[in-house]
Design an enzyme around this catalytic site. Structure first.
Site, mmCIF file in Angstrom:
data_model
loop_
_atom_site.group_PDB
_atom_site.id
_atom_site.type_symbol
_atom_site.label_atom_id
_atom_site.label_comp_id
_atom_site.label_asym_id
_atom_site.label_seq_id
_atom_site.Cartn_x
_atom_site.Cartn_y
_atom_site.Cartn_z
ATOM 1 N N THR A 151 0.808 -1.219 0.000
ATOM 2 C CA THR A 151 0.000 0.000 0.000
ATOM 3 C C THR A 151 0.842 1.271 0.000
ATOM 4 O O THR A 151 2.027 1.250 0.335
ATOM 5 C CB THR A 151 -0.935 0.033 1.221
ATOM 6 O OG1 THR A 151 -0.159 0.145 2.405
ATOM 7 C CG2 THR A 151 -1.815 -1.194 1.286
ATOM 8 N N ASP A 152 0.178 2.363 -0.362
ATOM 9 C CA ASP A 152 0.806 3.675 -0.264
ATOM 10 C C ASP A 152 0.579 4.217 1.148
ATOM 11 O O ASP A 152 0.040 3.519 2.013
ATOM 12 C CB ASP A 152 0.274 4.614 -1.347
ATOM 13 C CG ASP A 152 -1.232 4.862 -1.255
ATOM 14 O OD1 ASP A 152 -1.841 4.604 -0.196
ATOM 15 O OD2 ASP A 152 -1.801 5.319 -2.263
ATOM 16 N N THR A 153 0.934 5.455 1.385
ATOM 17 C CA THR A 153 0.806 6.020 2.732
ATOM 18 C C THR A 153 -0.642 6.159 3.187
ATOM 19 O O THR A 153 -0.911 6.272 4.380
ATOM 20 C CB THR A 153 1.491 7.399 2.826
ATOM 21 O OG1 THR A 153 0.928 8.257 1.837
ATOM 22 C CG2 THR A 153 2.985 7.277 2.626
ATOM 23 N N ILE A 165 -3.895 2.416 0.625
ATOM 24 C CA ILE A 165 -4.507 1.923 -0.614
ATOM 25 C C ILE A 165 -3.452 1.188 -1.427
ATOM 26 O O ILE A 165 -2.299 1.632 -1.526
ATOM 27 C CB ILE A 165 -5.085 3.109 -1.420
ATOM 28 C CG1 ILE A 165 -6.221 3.765 -0.621
ATOM 29 C CG2 ILE A 165 -5.557 2.666 -2.795
ATOM 30 C CD1 ILE A 165 -6.743 5.057 -1.228
#
Length: 131
Positions: free
Chosen positions: A15-17, A20
């Site tokens: 995931t990103d920060t 997601i």
């Protein structure tokens, strides 16, 4: 068209920060599904390389519909759409509870690993692709 299914869990590293799934990771899930489809039919990428065969993505069309989130239980699928002399086209999805999150058509080419030139599918793989 028989669909191969592979369960996938989303981890923090996917995931990103914002929690997601980063877009390229859907492609990784699909790659795993194709690799496991191959294994299901009795082949591995490493064994193919040992015999001088390399499989590469030739073309990719992808549509993202909804995001996946950390800890989601997903399913990546792979189904043969068409197969030719040295190429095959897979229809693939990543779903959550049956709902499509990402859909793709991935064209795979069979190459002579030494020359990096198209070569016919080994007969056993051709049978699996056309079966």
């Amino acid at each position: 068209m028989t669909e191969f299914r592979l369960p996938v869990r989303v981890y923090m590293e996917d995931t990103d920060t914002g929690g997601i799934v980063y877009y390229v990771n859907y492609l990784k899930y699909m790659e795993r599904a194709r690799s496991e489809w191959l294994r299901h039919h009795g082949f591995t990428q490493s064994e193919l390389l040992e015999t001088g065969i390399q499989l590469v993505v030739h073309r990719l069309e992808c549509r993202y519909a909804k995001p996946a989130l950390m800890d989601d239980a997903l399913e990546a699928t792979a189904a043969i759409h068409s197969a030719g002399h040295c190429r095959a086209s897979f229809l693939q999805t990543v779903t959550r509870n049956g709902e499509p999150l990402c859909e793709a058509r991935v064209d795979i080419a069979c190459l002579d690993a030494a020359r990096l030139k198209p070569t016919p599918w080994p007969s056993a793989i051709a049978a699996a692709l056309n079966g």
